[in-house]
Design a protein around this motif. Structure first.
Motif, PDB file in Angstrom:
ATOM      1  N   VAL A 129       0.737  -1.066  -0.008  1.00 34.70           N
ATOM      2  CA  VAL A 129      -0.058   0.094   0.390  1.00 34.70           C
ATOM      3  C   VAL A 129       0.917   0.937  -0.221  1.00 34.70           C
ATOM      4  O   VAL A 129       1.956   1.681   0.468  1.00 34.70           O
ATOM      5  CB  VAL A 129      -0.859   0.107   1.120  1.00 34.70           C
ATOM      6  CG1 VAL A 129      -1.835   1.763   0.651  1.00 34.70           C
ATOM      7  CG2 VAL A 129      -1.648  -1.129   1.572  1.00 34.70           C
ATOM      8  N   ASN A 130       0.855   1.891  -1.102  1.00 36.51           N
ATOM      9  CA  ASN A 130       1.889   3.286  -0.624  1.00 36.51           C
ATOM     10  C   ASN A 130       3.167   2.650  -1.164  1.00 36.51           C
ATOM     11  O   ASN A 130       3.816   3.363  -0.352  1.00 36.51           O
ATOM     12  CB  ASN A 130       0.923   4.225  -0.316  1.00 36.51           C
ATOM     13  CG  ASN A 130      -0.005   4.993  -0.784  1.00 36.51           C
ATOM     14  OD1 ASN A 130      -0.731   4.755  -1.359  1.00 36.51           O
ATOM     15  ND2 ASN A 130      -0.960   4.548   0.322  1.00 36.51           N
ATOM     16  N   GLY A 131       3.329   1.250  -1.798  1.00 35.99           N
ATOM     17  CA  GLY A 131       5.161   1.262  -1.578  1.00 35.99           C
ATOM     18  C   GLY A 131       5.420   0.490  -0.445  1.00 35.99           C
ATOM     19  O   GLY A 131       6.356   0.333  -0.149  1.00 35.99           O
ATOM     20  N   GLN A 132       4.533   0.583   0.608  1.00 36.18           N
ATOM     21  CA  GLN A 132       4.768  -0.032   1.997  1.00 36.18           C
ATOM     22  C   GLN A 132       4.657  -1.677   1.601  1.00 36.18           C
ATOM     23  O   GLN A 132       3.425  -1.533   1.658  1.00 36.18           O
ATOM     24  CB  GLN A 132       4.504   0.716   2.760  1.00 36.18           C
ATOM     25  CG  GLN A 132       5.094   2.085   2.974  1.00 36.18           C
ATOM     26  CD  GLN A 132       6.658   1.906   3.767  1.00 36.18           C
ATOM     27  OE1 GLN A 132       6.873   1.663   4.858  1.00 36.18           O
ATOM     28  NE2 GLN A 132       7.176   2.673   3.361  1.00 36.18           N
ATOM     29  N   LYS A 133       5.028  -2.832   2.067  1.00 35.14           N
ATOM     30  CA  LYS A 133       4.657  -3.613   2.468  1.00 35.14           C
ATOM     31  C   LYS A 133       3.516  -3.957   3.176  1.00 35.14           C
ATOM     32  O   LYS A 133       4.500  -3.580   4.338  1.00 35.14           O
ATOM     33  CB  LYS A 133       5.636  -5.041   2.581  1.00 35.14           C
ATOM     34  CG  LYS A 133       5.687  -6.566   2.316  1.00 35.14           C
ATOM     35  CD  LYS A 133       7.306  -6.932   2.149  1.00 35.14           C
ATOM     36  CE  LYS A 133       7.017  -8.350   1.707  1.00 35.14           C
ATOM     37  NZ  LYS A 133       8.441  -8.737   1.723  1.00 35.14           N
ATOM     38  N   ARG A 134       2.426  -4.839   3.330  1.00 35.64           N
ATOM     39  CA  ARG A 134       2.033  -5.023   4.501  1.00 35.64           C
ATOM     40  C   ARG A 134       1.855  -6.615   4.617  1.00 35.64           C
ATOM     41  O   ARG A 134       1.540  -6.963   4.391  1.00 35.64           O
ATOM     42  CB  ARG A 134       0.440  -4.361   4.056  1.00 35.64           C
ATOM     43  CG  ARG A 134      -0.386  -2.968   3.472  1.00 35.64           C
ATOM     44  CD  ARG A 134       0.451  -1.932   4.799  1.00 35.64           C
ATOM     45  NE  ARG A 134       0.550  -1.143   4.353  1.00 35.64           N
ATOM     46  CZ  ARG A 134      -1.336  -0.099   5.408  1.00 35.64           C
ATOM     47  NH1 ARG A 134      -1.896  -0.239   5.416  1.00 35.64           N
ATOM     48  NH2 ARG A 134      -0.274   1.350   4.808  1.00 35.64           N
ATOM     49  N   VAL A 135       1.710  -6.969   6.126  1.00 35.76           N
ATOM     50  CA  VAL A 135       0.978  -8.262   6.311  1.00 35.76           C
ATOM     51  C   VAL A 135       0.020  -8.084   6.840  1.00 35.76           C
ATOM     52  O   VAL A 135      -1.046  -7.439   6.902  1.00 35.76           O
ATOM     53  CB  VAL A 135       2.151  -8.318   7.311  1.00 35.76           C
ATOM     54  CG1 VAL A 135       3.390  -8.637   7.225  1.00 35.76           C
ATOM     55  CG2 VAL A 135       2.118  -7.595   8.736  1.00 35.76           C
ATOM     56  N   GLY A 136      -0.894  -9.340   7.443  1.00 29.56           N
ATOM     57  CA  GLY A 136      -2.032  -9.583   7.633  1.00 29.56           C
ATOM     58  C   GLY A 136      -2.540  -9.213   8.631  1.00 29.56           C
ATOM     59  O   GLY A 136      -3.845  -9.046   7.982  1.00 29.56           O
ATOM     60  N   ASP A 137      -2.250  -8.032   9.687  1.00 26.66           N
ATOM     61  CA  ASP A 137      -2.459  -7.257  10.378  1.00 26.66           C
ATOM     62  C   ASP A 137      -2.526  -5.695   9.182  1.00 26.66           C
ATOM     63  O   ASP A 137      -3.520  -4.750   9.837  1.00 26.66           O
ATOM     64  CB  ASP A 137      -2.379  -7.385  11.781  1.00 26.66           C
ATOM     65  CG  ASP A 137      -0.889  -6.585  11.778  1.00 26.66           C
ATOM     66  OD1 ASP A 137      -0.329  -6.004  10.477  1.00 26.66           O
ATOM     67  OD2 ASP A 137      -0.292  -6.464  12.339  1.00 26.66           O
ATOM     68  N   GLY A 138      -2.582  -5.982   8.795  1.00 23.44           N
ATOM     69  CA  GLY A 138      -2.439  -4.566   7.406  1.00 23.44           C
ATOM     70  C   GLY A 138      -2.007  -3.450   8.221  1.00 23.44           C
ATOM     71  O   GLY A 138      -1.254  -2.321   7.796  1.00 23.44           O
ATOM     72  N   LYS A 139      -0.609  -3.960   8.953  1.00 26.23           N
ATOM     73  CA  LYS A 139       0.345  -2.804   9.700  1.00 26.23           C
ATOM     74  C   LYS A 139       1.819  -2.818   7.885  1.00 26.23           C
ATOM     75  O   LYS A 139       1.734  -3.582   8.366  1.00 26.23           O
ATOM     76  CB  LYS A 139       0.597  -3.064  11.195  1.00 26.23           C
ATOM     77  CG  LYS A 139      -0.696  -2.747  11.925  1.00 26.23           C
ATOM     78  CD  LYS A 139       0.189  -3.241  13.327  1.00 26.23           C
ATOM     79  CE  LYS A 139      -0.482  -2.611  14.522  1.00 26.23           C
ATOM     80  NZ  LYS A 139      -0.667  -3.379  15.265  1.00 26.23           N
ATOM     81  N   ASP A 140       2.351  -1.957   8.596  1.00 32.49           N
ATOM     82  CA  ASP A 140       3.223  -1.639   7.760  1.00 32.49           C
ATOM     83  C   ASP A 140       4.295  -2.583   8.038  1.00 32.49           C
ATOM     84  O   ASP A 140       4.577  -2.971   9.801  1.00 32.49           O
ATOM     85  CB  ASP A 140       4.386  -0.414   7.814  1.00 32.49           C
ATOM     86  CG  ASP A 140       3.051   0.290   6.703  1.00 32.49           C
ATOM     87  OD1 ASP A 140       3.930   1.580   7.041  1.00 32.49           O
ATOM     88  OD2 ASP A 140       2.282  -0.100   6.440  1.00 32.49           O
TER      89      ASP A 140
END
Length: 142
Positions: A129-140
């Protein structure tokens, strides 16, 4: 004229494909695709080659079979890393070569203007999201 377009490649000269796509297949062969005189050329271990005996190297079609098999018009090929699919598709498009390659990533803007990207990395689907990798909980992850 049509002949001139064919020699130059894409009818959209401002769209530049990657210089080449190179990878090692499962047999240890080094496969390279590039554009030469507007045509898509395939090299196998440094030699122009499509099929078993065609040393022109000129690719007229690319076939795909899941999960990673890429073959030329003579049905010769091997497994390629998913990471090369987009660049190889761009080369094929530039040379007007019909192909059936799936994308290795998809990008779009969501309803609140975030750039969403799903990419295949190490055989996993990864969300950015906007260049930031996301994990299952939606946090960077950074």
């Amino acid at each position: 004229d049509e002949k001139e377009k064919k020699e130059k490649g894409s009818e959209f000269p401002w769209i530049k494909p990657p210089k080449d796509v190179e990878y090692e297949d499962e047999d240890g062969d080094v496969i390279k695709f590039c554009i030469e005189e507007g045509r898509l050329i395939k090299y196998v271990n440094g030699l122009r080659k499509v099929g078993e005996n065609d040393t022109s190297g000129v690719v007229t079609k690319l076939y795909y079979s899941p999960p990673r098999l890429i073959e030329d018009q003579c049905y010769w090929g091997g497994n390629a890393p998913v990471s090369v699919f987009n660049d190889l598709a761009a080369l094929a498009d530039f040379a007007r070569v019909r192909h059936y390659l799936p994308p290795s990533y998809v990008e779009f803007y969501d309803s609140d203007d975030d750039l969403i990207k799903y990419a295949v990395e190490n055989n996993n689907i990864v969300k950015y999201v906007n260049g930031q990798k996301r994990v299952g909980d939606g946090k960077d992850t950074t």
